[in-house]
Design a protein around this motif. Structure first.
Motif, PDB file in Angstrom:
ATOM      1  N   PRO A   1     143.008  35.611  70.064  1.00 42.78           N
ATOM      2  CA  PRO A   1     144.399  35.408  70.498  1.00 42.78           C
ATOM      3  C   PRO A   1     145.257  36.652  70.289  1.00 42.78           C
ATOM      4  O   PRO A   1     146.257  36.620  69.572  1.00 42.78           O
ATOM      5  N   LYS A   2     144.852  37.727  70.923  1.00 36.59           N
ATOM      6  CA  LYS A   2     145.575  38.980  70.755  1.00 36.59           C
ATOM      7  C   LYS A   2     145.816  39.629  72.122  1.00 36.59           C
ATOM      8  O   LYS A   2     144.995  39.469  73.049  1.00 36.59           O
ATOM      9  N   PRO A   3     146.909  40.399  72.246  1.00 35.75           N
ATOM     10  CA  PRO A   3     147.135  41.110  73.513  1.00 35.75           C
ATOM     11  C   PRO A   3     145.966  42.030  73.850  1.00 35.75           C
ATOM     12  O   PRO A   3     145.424  42.695  72.964  1.00 35.75           O
ATOM     13  N   GLY A   4     145.595  42.044  75.106  1.00 33.28           N
ATOM     14  CA  GLY A   4     144.516  42.908  75.565  1.00 33.28           C
ATOM     15  C   GLY A   4     143.146  42.267  75.502  1.00 33.28           C
ATOM     16  O   GLY A   4     142.155  42.878  75.916  1.00 33.28           O
TER      17      GLY A   4
ATOM     18  N   GLU B   1     146.714  51.508  63.074  1.00 32.63           N
ATOM     19  CA  GLU B   1     145.562  52.407  63.234  1.00 32.63           C
ATOM     20  C   GLU B   1     144.786  52.052  64.507  1.00 32.63           C
ATOM     21  O   GLU B   1     144.516  50.886  64.780  1.00 32.63           O
ATOM     22  N   LEU B   2     144.420  53.068  65.264  1.00 34.07           N
ATOM     23  CA  LEU B   2     143.642  52.874  66.493  1.00 34.07           C
ATOM     24  C   LEU B   2     142.184  53.259  66.248  1.00 34.07           C
ATOM     25  O   LEU B   2     141.891  54.376  65.799  1.00 34.07           O
ATOM     26  N   LEU B   3     141.290  52.314  66.549  1.00 34.63           N
ATOM     27  CA  LEU B   3     139.857  52.591  66.501  1.00 34.63           C
ATOM     28  C   LEU B   3     139.368  52.684  67.937  1.00 34.63           C
ATOM     29  O   LEU B   3     139.377  51.694  68.668  1.00 34.63           O
ATOM     30  N   HIS B   4     138.983  53.874  68.370  1.00 36.68           N
ATOM     31  CA  HIS B   4     138.544  54.060  69.747  1.00 36.68           C
ATOM     32  C   HIS B   4     137.258  53.287  70.022  1.00 36.68           C
ATOM     33  O   HIS B   4     136.365  53.216  69.170  1.00 36.68           O
ATOM     34  N   ALA B   5     137.170  52.716  71.202  1.00 36.05           N
ATOM     35  CA  ALA B   5     135.975  51.945  71.555  1.00 36.05           C
ATOM     36  C   ALA B   5     135.782  51.955  73.065  1.00 36.05           C
ATOM     37  O   ALA B   5     136.744  51.959  73.833  1.00 36.05           O
ATOM     38  N   ASP B   6     134.529  51.983  73.470  1.00 37.25           N
ATOM     39  CA  ASP B   6     134.196  51.799  74.883  1.00 37.25           C
ATOM     40  C   ASP B   6     133.898  50.333  75.169  1.00 37.25           C
ATOM     41  O   ASP B   6     133.965  49.888  76.312  1.00 37.25           O
ATOM     42  N   LEU B   7     133.530  49.625  74.107  1.00 34.55           N
ATOM     43  CA  LEU B   7     133.158  48.221  74.249  1.00 34.55           C
ATOM     44  C   LEU B   7     133.628  47.474  73.004  1.00 34.55           C
ATOM     45  O   LEU B   7     133.411  47.937  71.883  1.00 34.55           O
ATOM     46  N   VAL B   8     134.273  46.328  73.235  1.00 38.14           N
ATOM     47  CA  VAL B   8     134.740  45.489  72.127  1.00 38.14           C
ATOM     48  C   VAL B   8     134.034  44.144  72.241  1.00 38.14           C
ATOM     49  O   VAL B   8     134.123  43.466  73.269  1.00 38.14           O
ATOM     50  N   ILE B   9     133.303  43.778  71.205  1.00 36.42           N
ATOM     51  CA  ILE B   9     132.601  42.493  71.187  1.00 36.42           C
ATOM     52  C   ILE B   9     133.356  41.547  70.251  1.00 36.42           C
ATOM     53  O   ILE B   9     133.583  41.881  69.085  1.00 36.42           O
ATOM     54  N   VAL B  10     133.719  40.403  70.775  1.00 38.09           N
ATOM     55  CA  VAL B  10     134.463  39.421  69.987  1.00 38.09           C
ATOM     56  C   VAL B  10     133.505  38.332  69.500  1.00 38.09           C
ATOM     57  O   VAL B  10     132.872  37.640  70.307  1.00 38.09           O
ATOM     58  N   GLY B  11     133.418  38.198  68.200  1.00 37.05           N
ATOM     59  CA  GLY B  11     132.568  37.162  67.604  1.00 37.05           C
ATOM     60  C   GLY B  11     133.330  36.446  66.501  1.00 37.05           C
ATOM     61  O   GLY B  11     133.044  36.591  65.327  1.00 37.05           O
ATOM     62  N   VAL B  12     134.364  35.711  66.899  1.00 31.24           N
ATOM     63  CA  VAL B  12     135.262  35.070  65.924  1.00 31.24           C
ATOM     64  C   VAL B  12     135.000  33.571  65.836  1.00 31.24           C
ATOM     65  O   VAL B  12     135.897  32.793  65.541  1.00 31.24           O
ATOM     66  N   GLY B  13     133.755  33.182  66.049  1.00 30.49           N
ATOM     67  CA  GLY B  13     133.386  31.778  65.895  1.00 30.49           C
ATOM     68  C   GLY B  13     133.348  31.027  67.206  1.00 30.49           C
ATOM     69  O   GLY B  13     133.633  31.576  68.280  1.00 30.49           O
ATOM     70  N   VAL B  14     132.958  29.780  67.106  1.00 26.54           N
ATOM     71  CA  VAL B  14     132.847  28.936  68.305  1.00 26.54           C
ATOM     72  C   VAL B  14     133.578  27.624  68.061  1.00 26.54           C
ATOM     73  O   VAL B  14     133.836  27.231  66.933  1.00 26.54           O
ATOM     74  N   ALA B  15     133.902  26.970  69.171  1.00 27.82           N
ATOM     75  CA  ALA B  15     134.512  25.642  69.120  1.00 27.82           C
ATOM     76  C   ALA B  15     133.581  24.665  69.823  1.00 27.82           C
ATOM     77  O   ALA B  15     132.939  25.011  70.821  1.00 27.82           O
ATOM     78  N   PRO B  16     133.456  23.453  69.319  1.00 31.76           N
ATOM     79  CA  PRO B  16     132.546  22.491  69.958  1.00 31.76           C
ATOM     80  C   PRO B  16     133.006  22.150  71.369  1.00 31.76           C
ATOM     81  O   PRO B  16     134.214  22.025  71.628  1.00 31.76           O
ATOM     82  N   ALA B  17     132.058  22.037  72.269  1.00 36.35           N
ATOM     83  CA  ALA B  17     132.374  21.672  73.662  1.00 36.35           C
ATOM     84  C   ALA B  17     132.439  20.138  73.746  1.00 36.35           C
ATOM     85  O   ALA B  17     131.410  19.471  73.874  1.00 36.35           O
ATOM     86  N   THR B  18     133.636  19.618  73.652  1.00 36.52           N
ATOM     87  CA  THR B  18     133.810  18.166  73.572  1.00 36.52           C
ATOM     88  C   THR B  18     134.486  17.583  74.810  1.00 36.52           C
ATOM     89  O   THR B  18     134.888  16.418  74.797  1.00 36.52           O
ATOM     90  N   ASP B  19     134.610  18.366  75.865  1.00 37.26           N
ATOM     91  CA  ASP B  19     135.337  17.907  77.061  1.00 37.26           C
ATOM     92  C   ASP B  19     134.777  16.591  77.599  1.00 37.26           C
ATOM     93  O   ASP B  19     135.539  15.669  77.927  1.00 37.26           O
ATOM     94  N   VAL B  20     133.458  16.524  77.712  1.00 29.43           N
ATOM     95  CA  VAL B  20     132.843  15.322  78.292  1.00 29.43           C
ATOM     96  C   VAL B  20     133.110  14.113  77.400  1.00 29.43           C
ATOM     97  O   VAL B  20     133.452  13.025  77.876  1.00 29.43           O
ATOM     98  N   ALA B  21     132.965  14.312  76.093  1.00 26.10           N
ATOM     99  CA  ALA B  21     133.214  13.204  75.167  1.00 26.10           C
ATOM    100  C   ALA B  21     134.666  12.741  75.231  1.00 26.10           C
ATOM    101  O   ALA B  21     134.956  11.536  75.229  1.00 26.10           O
ATOM    102  N   GLU B  22     135.581  13.692  75.283  1.00 25.63           N
ATOM    103  CA  GLU B  22     137.002  13.336  75.357  1.00 25.63           C
ATOM    104  C   GLU B  22     137.298  12.608  76.656  1.00 25.63           C
ATOM    105  O   GLU B  22     138.045  11.618  76.677  1.00 25.63           O
ATOM    106  N   GLN B  23     136.722  13.090  77.746  1.00 32.32           N
ATOM    107  CA  GLN B  23     136.937  12.427  79.033  1.00 32.32           C
ATOM    108  C   GLN B  23     136.413  10.996  78.990  1.00 32.32           C
ATOM    109  O   GLN B  23     136.986  10.088  79.602  1.00 32.32           O
ATOM    110  N   ALA B  24     135.342  10.793  78.214  1.00 31.92           N
ATOM    111  CA  ALA B  24     134.753   9.458  78.109  1.00 31.92           C
ATOM    112  C   ALA B  24     135.504   8.572  77.119  1.00 31.92           C
ATOM    113  O   ALA B  24     135.156   7.395  76.952  1.00 31.92           O
ATOM    114  N   GLY B  25     136.496   9.149  76.438  1.00 36.59           N
ATOM    115  CA  GLY B  25     137.290   8.353  75.505  1.00 36.59           C
ATOM    116  C   GLY B  25     136.637   8.150  74.145  1.00 36.59           C
ATOM    117  O   GLY B  25     136.994   7.226  73.409  1.00 36.59           O
TER     118      GLY B  25
END
Length: 417
Positions: free
Chosen positions: A116-119, A229-253
């Motif tokens: 959740p950051k700009p850029g 401070e600026l850390l120069h990068a050609d590639l930024v990999i974001v690995g800040v965790g995962v959230a459960p994919a619950t869309d189908v369950a929520e849709q099913a109530g």
């Protein structure tokens, strides 16, 4: 064993349910629906062998296409589930097809959390979850690439190790005071950092992200920390965790709280619907409710649900375990670290391998083993037997842990007279 089973999610858990149903003699229709194209594949190699260029993407397939035909498993790849009618026991796919079920298994996995950051939406800012993600990262990493990894969990550190193997300049940023803070004790975390640093990576903990810098053409040019401070990068990999994919369950109530809520047999509040793997939150024998992200948990829960559907329901009580490969270290963790208040070292951290035994009071709760597979296997037996060896025995490398268990562990309740 003739009812129709529809499995939503064609990852490790979903595939294992389908395979286990056939292994157990289930004769009814089995449909495996996944929103990604192609064959179901293994995720562990993505952040290791595939990213490092040591394995081709197609080698990650769980089984060849012929397996599904041979075992009469209808594979619906590239099709999302867009509706569940619990009254009619029908699932609707994005293709428009409707599938009737007697049992519905939700194995929908998890999705990477967004930064959740700009850029964070700039070109060159990537996350790793799917096979396509791994290939995209692999293709961008060369010996001239400057890579900044945000997040020092399992995925972040595995990506860092893979990028270093390809010769890239790697910096890992972690906001917490130590790496893998939720999964690893302080001694093991420090040991792992040492291995990464000796391999040439820079690990910075307590690093707060301000924004991703733009090169003026819509591409990431680096990471700006909260202090400027600026850390120069050609590639930024974001690995800040995962959230459960619950869309189908929520849709099913169905009830959801950081995962689809299930009982001890992995059944939801609907007796015809089950949930397994990364997407489900289940009770441990201790009564604690957890959601685990591991292949072991996914496959063991899949086998448990297949057994339940074919007439053998039982509480799920497998000892959790995890592993990761980073540089020359194979780290295996048995148990859960929550609540530990002391650690006991076994072996020499400067030698070929060692283990860290984690206790809460006098109770053994987890064991972390680095290049010590025998210790790991013994630890799983100890934890499964709820047996806590004395610290002095654990610290003595001459003591055989499995023999200790056989000689001194109390008999399990089922064997008691």
């Amino acid at each position: 064993m003739t009812g129709a089973v529809v499995i939503v999610g064609a990852g490790q858990a979903g595939f294992q349910v389908a395979a286990s149903l056939r292994q157990r003699g289930h004769q009814g229709p089995v449909t495996l629906a996944g929103d990604e194209p192609g064959l179901p594949y293994q995720r562990p190699p993505l952040s290791k062998e595939v990213l490092a260029g040591a394995a081709a993407p197609e080698t990650t397939a769980l089984r060849p296409e012929a397996f599904f035909a041979k075992h009469d498993i209808a594979l619906r790849s590239g099709q999302q589930v867009v509706g569940v009618d619990r009254d009619r026991r029908t699932v609707t796919l994005s293709s428009g097809a409707a599938l009737d079920y007697d049992h519905l298994v939700l194995a929908t996995g998890a999705r990477p959390r967004a930064l959740p950051k700009p850029g964070a939406d700039l070109d060159g800012v990537l996350a790793l979850r799917t096979l396509d993600d791994a290939v995209a990262i692999r293709d961008r990493v060369t010996a001239d690439t400057r890579v900044v990894v945000i997040g020092a969990g399992f995925i972040g550190l595995e990506v860092a190790a893979g990028a270093r193997k390809r010769g890239a300049e790697v910096t890992v940023l972690e906001v917490a005071p130590r790496v893998m803070g939720r999964a690893l004790s302080a001694p093991s975390a420090a040991h792992l950092v040492g291995r990464h640093e000796r391999a040439g990576a820079s690990i910075r903990t307590g690093a707060r992200i301000g924004r991703i810098a733009d090169d003026g053409h819509g591409r990431a040019a680096g990471v700006v920390l909260a202090g400027g401070e600026l850390l120069h990068a050609d590639l930024v990999i974001v690995g800040v965790g995962v959230a459960p994919a619950t869309d189908v369950a929520e849709q099913a109530g169905l009830p959801v709280d950081d995962g689809v809520l299930v009982d001890a047999t992995l059944r939801t509040e609907d007796p015809h619907i089950w949930a397994i793997g990364d997407c489900c939150r289940f009770p441990l024998p201790s009564g604690q409710h957890v959601r685990l992200e591991s292949v072991q948990n996914a496959t063991d829960q899949a086998r448990a649900v297949a057994a339940a559907i074919t007439g053998g329901p039982a509480p799920y009580d497998a000892v959790p375990w995890f592993w990761t490969d980073q540089h020359d270290a194979k780290l295996q963790i048995a148990g859960l670290l929550d609540g530990h208040d002391r650690t006991v070292l076994r072996g020499d951290p400067d030698g070929d391998g060692h283990s860290v035994f984690c206790y809460a009071g006098e109770r053994l709760v987890a064991v972390e083993s680095i290049n010590r597979p025998r210790d790991h296997l013994a630890a799983r037996k100890l934890l499964a037997a709820s047996f806590s060896p004395r610290a002095e025995d654990v610290a003595d490398d001459a003591v055989d842990l499995r023999e200790l268990l056989a000689v001194t562990a109390p008999a399990p309740p089922s064997a008691a007279t």
